[in-house]
Design an enzyme around this catalytic site. Structure first.
Site, PDB file in Angstrom:
ATOM      1  N   ASP A  59       0.866  -1.171   0.000  1.00  0.00           N
ATOM      2  CA  ASP A  59       0.000   0.000   0.000  1.00  0.00           C
ATOM      3  C   ASP A  59       0.910   1.230   0.000  1.00  0.00           C
ATOM      4  O   ASP A  59       2.096   1.156   0.347  1.00  0.00           O
ATOM      5  CB  ASP A  59      -0.928  -0.010   1.214  1.00  0.00           C
ATOM      6  CG  ASP A  59      -2.218   0.752   0.952  1.00  0.00           C
ATOM      7  OD1 ASP A  59      -2.242   1.583   0.032  1.00  0.00           O
ATOM      8  OD2 ASP A  59      -3.211   0.510   1.660  1.00  0.00           O
ATOM      9  N   GLU A  83     -17.470   9.734   3.966  1.00  0.00           N
ATOM     10  CA  GLU A  83     -16.912   8.438   4.371  1.00  0.00           C
ATOM     11  C   GLU A  83     -15.971   7.953   3.276  1.00  0.00           C
ATOM     12  O   GLU A  83     -16.326   7.921   2.103  1.00  0.00           O
ATOM     13  CB  GLU A  83     -18.018   7.408   4.635  1.00  0.00           C
ATOM     14  CG  GLU A  83     -18.977   7.198   3.483  1.00  0.00           C
ATOM     15  CD  GLU A  83     -19.964   6.066   3.740  1.00  0.00           C
ATOM     16  OE1 GLU A  83     -19.837   5.343   4.740  1.00  0.00           O
ATOM     17  OE2 GLU A  83     -20.889   5.905   2.905  1.00  0.00           O
TER      18      GLU A  83
END
Length: 878
Positions: A264, A623
């Site tokens: 990541d 979100e």
């Protein structure tokens, strides 16, 4: 002249090229070609090739390549692409063939974009073939902002969806991958976003094997995913990207993974800076590579792999270990056909005529239809014939972000719920009002009813003038009325006559406030992740400058706004000037209007309506992934409350107070505790972030043209009181498998306009040996008056231990039945499905009695059941 394309593409014979550069000889085995290429690289070049922005090596004919590409539910960040429902909505379809078909479509469009880019000798980010999807983390807690990207809370459902997606993406050609799919984030990654770069996850061996790893195992062992992304967090003190237990013991040794591992973004640097697991960057890079991380995504200060040169010189790692990682990376590029003539294999010949086609849009519509979950219906739906007025109220009725989800490409013609209802119910009066913001303090695009293109005009919207210059010079190539200013133009040409870059747009007209009060008017530039934009804007009201762009405004998606007090509802001249040079494009003209003003306007618009469609929910601007959001109920991308924000709750109460039936339509990426709506609304429809045709699917479902059959892939809790703390990764008390309290709406729940009945469950054998499969069959009948889909769900209760779940989903099938028709449904429970995980993390088929349930949702008092016995005990591999 420096080469940016492989030599093969400019020669008639690959063997001719291979005489000089053997890695270009397509007649040779890939491993031999890769070794020949790596053997010509310097150590410095090798380290650079192990980063996501891999530079060209002209002397070797190696082009620049950017490994970072996104295709979660449509090709992202590379121009117009088919926008499917967000992944949580795809999970709600419970339709694995559909997910497979979606992935095939995504990979076709990805190939089309890549092939076109190569023809034009363009090598920019997000036009490649290595896709960082799917996200198959378990959505263990509704507070996690990125849960919308997942297939929900259940390991079995997530695993089946993962296999369908990965196999659809990678294709079926034995010689070439269509694209490479990268399941992420390995492993035990599911928030909080605020601590992800430094958090250590303490998880039991049972929960690790029972909940967090099964979907990854399925993606690797069944779908043969060729890449995996390691996560930010640590597990048991070792960062995921330098974790031998994950990357060696499980991934390569137990599961026989033969692809490459990518970190990541900045996760390798976190090994040093966040987790303090390594003494410095060379030690962090060496630890990651030795554990099995082959490719680093790093930006700004988050770059560790360039220090591999120092790591080799310090004897922290050998060059042979670097070569091993590099071999995996170039083997992937070769198997993608990047060093073969494009005309020599089918995927290399896919053209741009296969991108964003009408057929692909129809598939997106089918997915949106199937994702609809009817949570409540007291006879209000489908809407009755003879309806004369529909009031469409709410902040998501006309908001592009709440269609798209995140990690998306821009759809060229998104259909809002309001658009869909207006089109479907022609001849019916459709009234509209925004009614509220999404959350207190959150700026929304100005509702179209407050904008007019000229003084005295009854038309809604603003006059838009589009210039093929970055400074309004020359005449506009197009003048039109835009109903609102809420645009996503990421790497696209907004209108014919412009280019992707260097254009300007002027919107002008009149702003008419719905009531006097204190407003805030402003502008939001499209959110841009890890990129540099050149965006400018200026907003004027009555020729007074109200807001203008600031430094790096586009990078973080801020809103620039100013307060204005209005004593009356007289029109005010408004003008927005937008100057786009390069990078991500997109802009919203926003307001924050007084809550009571918006609410009262909504109530007035609802007067005389036969039904109110209340479009509520959330947005990926609230979100999502590690965002600079700090509002009541929201923090950094995660949620701190799971109820609807107060502004929306008060609006629903006001609408219910009119006495007119209220149908609540939810657009969101996570479970909502809509307790008031569940009690007082006439119907509740969960639509998720439904993609480019979402408004069409919503309208069709309200009308009854689409019979909803979606099922919840997550539990809808009543409140946070039903959940453990967010940073507790233990599964006790979480999800339907371990929760003992009654939720608001359970996992697997969903209503229909039809009714279905189930026959007796037949188990092929009453007694089997441990390790043998079990076949289960039942009959499903549509006992209703209309055709519809039914999702048959099979749950399994295993012999109970101290750590056993209450029950597990062990099979599901979505079928279509005409009214009065029946169909047989068959399931096969394989040994791994029958097994459970003991306290030590071992997969074991236990002796004893097993019970199966088959029905429309989780087992209840009326659910059909059957039992069988397993004799003996069998332990399965990891």
């Amino acid at each position: 002249m420096a080469l940016s394309l492989p030599v093969f593409s400019q020669t008639k014979s690959s063997s001719d090229a291979g005489a000089k550069r053997p890695w270009m000889d397509t007649s040779q085995p890939i491993d031999k070609r890769v070794d020949a290429l790596i053997g010509q690289m310097t150590l410095e070049e090798k380290a650079q090739q192990m980063r996501d922005h891999a530079p060209a090596i002209p002397r070797l004919g190696v082009p620049k390549y950017d490994w970072w590409n996104e295709g979660l539910h449509g090709v992202a960040f590379s121009g117009y692409a088919t926008n499917f429902p967000q992944v949580i909505g795809m999970a709600a379809t419970w339709d694995t063939p559909l997910v497979h078909q979606m992935a095939e479509t995504i990979s076709t469009e990805a190939r089309a974009k890549y092939n076109q880019a190569m023809r034009q000798n363009q090598h920019e980010a997000f036009f490649g073939l290595t896709f960082w999807a799917p996200n198959i983390n378990i959505f263990r807690d509704p507070r996690w902002g990125r849960g919308q990207e997942t297939y929900g809370e259940d390991p079995f459902l997530t695993g089946r969806m993962a296999v369908a997606f990965v196999s659809g993406m990678q294709g079926s050609d034995p010689a070439h991958f269509k694209v490479i799919s990268t399941p992420k984030h390995f492993a035990v990654h599911s928030g909080p976003e605020s601590t992800r770069h430094r958090a250590n996850v303490d998880v039991s061996n049972h929960d690790l094997e029972d909940t967090y790893l099964p979907a990854f195992r399925a993606a690797v062992t069944e779908a043969h995913a060729q890449s995996v992304m390691c996560a930010y967090n640590s597990i048991d003190g070792a960062p995921a990207c330098a974790n031998d237990m994950l990357l060696k013991d499980h991934l390569r040794d137990a599961w026989h993974f033969d692809g490459y591992v990518v970190s990541d973004c900045a996760a390798v640097a976190d090994v040093f800076t966040g987790h303090h697991y390594a003494a410095d960057m060379p030690h962090a890079a060496a630890a990651a590579v030795r554990s099995g991380t082959d490719l680093e995504c790093g930006y700004m200060e988050g770059q560790a792999f360039p220090s591999l040169v120092d790591a080799v010189h310090q004897n922290l790692i050998t060059e042979a270990e670097v070569d091993r990682a590099l071999h995996r990376l170039f083997a992937a590029r070769f198997r993608l056909g990047m060093f073969d003539p494009p005309s020599s294999y089918a995927y290399g010949r896919i053209g741009m005529d296969e991108n964003n086609t009408p057929q692909h849009r129809q598939l997106s519509l089918k997915a949106a239809r199937e994702s609809m979950v009817l949570l409540k219906n007291e006879g209000a739906l489908p809407l009755k014939a003879g309806v004369k007025k529909i009031a469409v109220i709410g902040p998501t009725a006309e908001l592009v972000q709440s269609l798209q989800g995140n990690y998306n490409g821009p759809p060229p013609n998104p259909v809002y719920p309001l658009n869909g209802i207006e089109k479907r119910f022609k001849g019916v009066q459709v009234a509209y009002a925004m009614g509220s913001t999404l959350a207190q303090g959150f700026a929304m695009p100005i509702e179209h009813t407050a904008l007019h293109p000229a003084a005295g005009s009854s038309e809604y919207g603003l006059k838009g003038e589009y210039f093929a210059s970055p400074d309004f010079s020359g005449s506009p190539v197009l003048t039109r009325v835009d109903r609102n200013v809420n645009f996503n133009w990421d790497k696209v040409v907004p209108v014919k006559g412009l280019q992707r870059n260097n254009y300007s747009i002027r919107w002008s007209g009149m702003f008419v406030p719905p009531a006097p009060g204190d407003y805030r008017l402003g502008v939001r530039i499209n959110y841009c992740y890890a990129c540099e934009n050149a965006e400018e804007f200026r907003l004027y009201v009555d020729d007074k400058l109200m807001a203008k762009s600031g430094a790096k405004s586009a990078e973080r998606g801020e809103v620039f706004e100013s307060p204005i007090h209005l004593d009356n509802t007289k029109p005010h001249a408004i003008r927005l000037e937008y100057l786009h040079k390069e990078g991500t494009a997109g802009i919203d003209l926003t307001w924050q209007a007084p809550a009571e003003v918006l609410r009262e306007e909504a109530v007035q618009q609802a007067k005389g309506a036969d039904v109110i469609v209340a479009c509520m929910g959330l947005s990926p601007s609230l979100e999502g992934e590690e965002m600079p959001v700090k509002l009541e109920g929201f923090s950094g991308g995660d949620r701190t409350e799971i109820t609807l924000p107060d502004a929306q709750e008060e609006l629903i109460k006001a609408l219910v107070g009119t006495g007119t039936p209220v149908v609540v339509v939810l657009q969101n990426g996570s479970a909502l505790a809509v307790n008031y709506a569940a009690e007082h609304a006439a119907a509740v429809l969960e639509a998720w972030y439904p993609g480019e045709e979402g408004g069409t699917a919503i309208a069709e479902t309200l009308a009854g043209d689409n019979n909803p059959a979606g099922r919840l892939p997550v539990t809808f809790y009543k409140s946070l009181a039903q959940l453990p703390s967010f940073d507790d990764y233990g599964m006790k008390g979480r999800t339907y498998r371990y929760m003992t309290e009654k939720p608001l709406y359970g996992f697997g729940y969903g209503l229909s306009y039809a009714t279905f009945s189930y026959g007796d469950i037949k188990v092929a054998a009453n007694s089997v040996k441990a390790g043998e499969p079990v076949r289960v069959q039942t009959q499903v009948t549509n006992t209703g008056k209309v055709a519809g889909d039914e999702v048959a769900e099979l749950y399994l209760a295993q012999p109970q231990t101290e750590v056993s779940p209450r029950m597990v989903l062990a099979g599901f099938k979505r079928i279509h039945l005409e009214a009065g028709k029946s169909a047989n449904v068959d399931f096969e429970l394989d040994p791994r499905t029958l097994s459970e995980v003991d306290a030590d993390g071992k997969h074991v088929i236990m002796p004893g009695e097993y019970k199966v349930y088959v029905g429309s949702t989780q087992p209840g008092d009326q659910t059909r059941t059957a039992t069988f016995t397993v004799n003996g005990k069998a332990e399965l591999p990891k």
